[in-house]
Design an enzyme around this catalytic site. Sequence first.
Site, PDB file in Angstrom:
ATOM      1  N   ASP A 216       0.874  -1.172   0.000  1.00  0.00           N
ATOM      2  CA  ASP A 216       0.000   0.000   0.000  1.00  0.00           C
ATOM      3  C   ASP A 216       0.915   1.226   0.000  1.00  0.00           C
ATOM      4  O   ASP A 216       1.525   1.552   1.020  1.00  0.00           O
ATOM      5  CB  ASP A 216      -0.896  -0.052   1.243  1.00  0.00           C
ATOM      6  CG  ASP A 216      -1.657   1.251   1.480  1.00  0.00           C
ATOM      7  OD1 ASP A 216      -1.423   2.225   0.745  1.00  0.00           O
ATOM      8  OD2 ASP A 216      -2.485   1.280   2.405  1.00  0.00           O
ATOM      9  N   GLN A 219       0.990   6.457   1.240  1.00  0.00           N
ATOM     10  CA  GLN A 219       1.745   7.498   1.945  1.00  0.00           C
ATOM     11  C   GLN A 219       3.211   7.541   1.531  1.00  0.00           C
ATOM     12  O   GLN A 219       3.999   8.265   2.132  1.00  0.00           O
ATOM     13  CB  GLN A 219       1.654   7.275   3.460  1.00  0.00           C
ATOM     14  CG  GLN A 219       0.258   7.382   4.023  1.00  0.00           C
ATOM     15  CD  GLN A 219      -0.330   8.777   3.889  1.00  0.00           C
ATOM     16  OE1 GLN A 219       0.394   9.759   3.727  1.00  0.00           O
ATOM     17  NE2 GLN A 219      -1.642   8.865   3.925  1.00  0.00           N
ATOM     18  N   LYS A 242      -3.359  11.600  -2.820  1.00  0.00           N
ATOM     19  CA  LYS A 242      -2.285  11.687  -1.832  1.00  0.00           C
ATOM     20  C   LYS A 242      -0.983  12.176  -2.482  1.00  0.00           C
ATOM     21  O   LYS A 242       0.032  12.317  -1.809  1.00  0.00           O
ATOM     22  CB  LYS A 242      -2.061  10.322  -1.168  1.00  0.00           C
ATOM     23  CG  LYS A 242      -3.310   9.687  -0.541  1.00  0.00           C
ATOM     24  CD  LYS A 242      -3.544  10.109   0.882  1.00  0.00           C
ATOM     25  CE  LYS A 242      -4.818   9.567   1.481  1.00  0.00           C
ATOM     26  NZ  LYS A 242      -4.698   8.263   2.117  1.00  0.00           N
ATOM     27  N   CYS A 380      -8.228   5.801  10.643  1.00  0.00           N
ATOM     28  CA  CYS A 380      -8.531   4.553   9.926  1.00  0.00           C
ATOM     29  C   CYS A 380      -7.523   3.463  10.256  1.00  0.00           C
ATOM     30  O   CYS A 380      -7.186   2.635   9.392  1.00  0.00           O
ATOM     31  CB  CYS A 380      -8.585   4.755   8.412  1.00  0.00           C
ATOM     32  SG  CYS A 380      -9.866   5.872   7.892  1.00  0.00           S
TER      33      CYS A 380
HETATM   34  C1  LIG Z   1      -5.444   7.199   2.299  1.00  0.00           C
HETATM   35  C2  LIG Z   1      -4.935   5.842   2.523  1.00  0.00           C
HETATM   36  C3  LIG Z   1      -5.612   4.730   2.032  1.00  0.00           C
HETATM   37  C4  LIG Z   1      -6.924   4.822   1.311  1.00  0.00           C
HETATM   38  O1  LIG Z   1      -6.818   5.571   0.146  1.00  0.00           O
HETATM   39  P1  LIG Z   1      -8.146   5.974  -0.651  1.00  0.00           P
HETATM   40  O2  LIG Z   1      -7.691   7.009  -1.597  1.00  0.00           O
HETATM   41  O3  LIG Z   1      -9.080   6.510   0.393  1.00  0.00           O
HETATM   42  O4  LIG Z   1      -8.658   4.753  -1.277  1.00  0.00           O
HETATM   43  C5  LIG Z   1      -5.062   3.496   2.243  1.00  0.00           C
HETATM   44  N1  LIG Z   1      -3.905   3.343   2.907  1.00  0.00           N
HETATM   45  C6  LIG Z   1      -3.229   4.387   3.390  1.00  0.00           C
HETATM   46  C7  LIG Z   1      -1.924   4.153   4.101  1.00  0.00           C
HETATM   47  C8  LIG Z   1      -3.722   5.673   3.218  1.00  0.00           C
HETATM   48  O5  LIG Z   1      -3.043   6.707   3.716  1.00  0.00           O
END
Ligand SMILES: *Cc1c(COP(=O)(O)O)cnc(C)c1O
Length: 421
Positions: A216, A219, A242, A380
């Site tokens: 993922d 960030q 992001k 989250c």
């Molecule tokens: C923001 C974020 C997400 C989710 O991204 P979306 O654009 O809301 O789908 C997932 N993982 C991390 C680490 C994030 O910062």
Amino acid sequence: MTETLRPNTAAEAARPVPFDVERVRRDFPILQQEVNGHPLVYLDNAATTQKPRAVIQALVDYYEGYNSNVHRAAHALSERATQAFEDARDTVGRFLNVADRREIVWTSGVTESINLVAWSWGRANLKAGDRVLVSAMEHHSNIVPWQLVAEPLGATVEPIPVDETGTLDMEAFRALLDERVRMVSVGHVSNALGSINPVEEIIAAAHAVGALTLIDGAQAVGHFPVDVQALGCDFYAVSAHKVFGPTGIGALYGRLALLESMPPWQGGGEMIETVSFAGTTYGGVPHKFEAGTPNIADVIGFGAAIDYLNSLDRAGAQRHEDDLLAYAEERARATEGLRLVGTAQAKTGVMSFLVDGTHPADLGTLLDHQGVAVRTGHHCAQPIMDQFGIPGTVRVSLAFYNTREDIDRLFAALDKARQFF
Ligand SMILES: *Cc1c(COP(=O)(O)O)cnc(C)c1O
């Protein structure tokens, strides 16, 4: 046959000028305003980043000049839209250094990217007794899709332990690995704590037991360059918003052979080869995973955001951000009653904290009254907050357009806010 990435656009070929934060700030119209009677200090970049004028203009240009559906229409506007849409795929592909342009699948963001892998690869491959490992500090979007898919199949989703500093416990990770682990899905950088995970090591160890890996990157990519071929991961997920692009658009990188082996997860237009009641055949990668009219404008905006990023001196921007985080943490450590949450050795972009005798939500409101935008709550990432025995934190998250003055304003506002308690 490889479909290689088409060459750099002029924007990418241009040589960046040395990083200058005041010059860069002028590219972001939203930063030039007052909020609650104070010049805005925007420190909520981990939730979403602001957009440079170039991105906003790319959206306006599309809607004013060539709004049209992509891929099949026989007219000039559609051809232009299709060109811009597919150019953006090359731009994002080069940004992540993919080997083949078909390895970039458009999604609505990291959340949908992970759901795609869970529902397509996971549902086709996970069996009873199989294990999916995620870290204890994952964003909910890297936990819940796996639970939704794994549980009915009898597979399990298990956390890799994280220590009290917010550092992934690599020894515990290695001890968890066995041949029943089919997927290791971890964040590159924690949105709640700022910890940078040693993903290269994680990927190698996962592969050694035959597991696949998903990173993922929400960030990460806004803070430092990422090369998926160097990392060797199987999947890498990003969200445009992001990285200074529009909301509701993102990409999934997947290794071509893997994407080709996976079934579609949503059906509709755009993703088929032929449709009949005797049986439908699907399009090739990536279109197989892009059912329906795509988010054309925001794909183009995403490409513009990457072009913008490439026009900056990224090494200079990174040094500037590292300096800001070090400065903020130094001031935090010198502040009585303030406790940093997340003190890993390797960190970027995020400073989470608590202040004795105050609730994060109340602090957030008092900071907002002084024009300082932060986020409060569990970010989250409830499991890691539960582990730390806290309901949440105040989170300051940085982008390259922040300044030392922003940090000074934050601490001045904190001092003032604390007088209310
Ligand atoms: C923001 C974020 C997400 C989710 O991204 P979306 O654009 O809301 O789908 C997932 N993982 C991390 C680490 C994030 O910062």
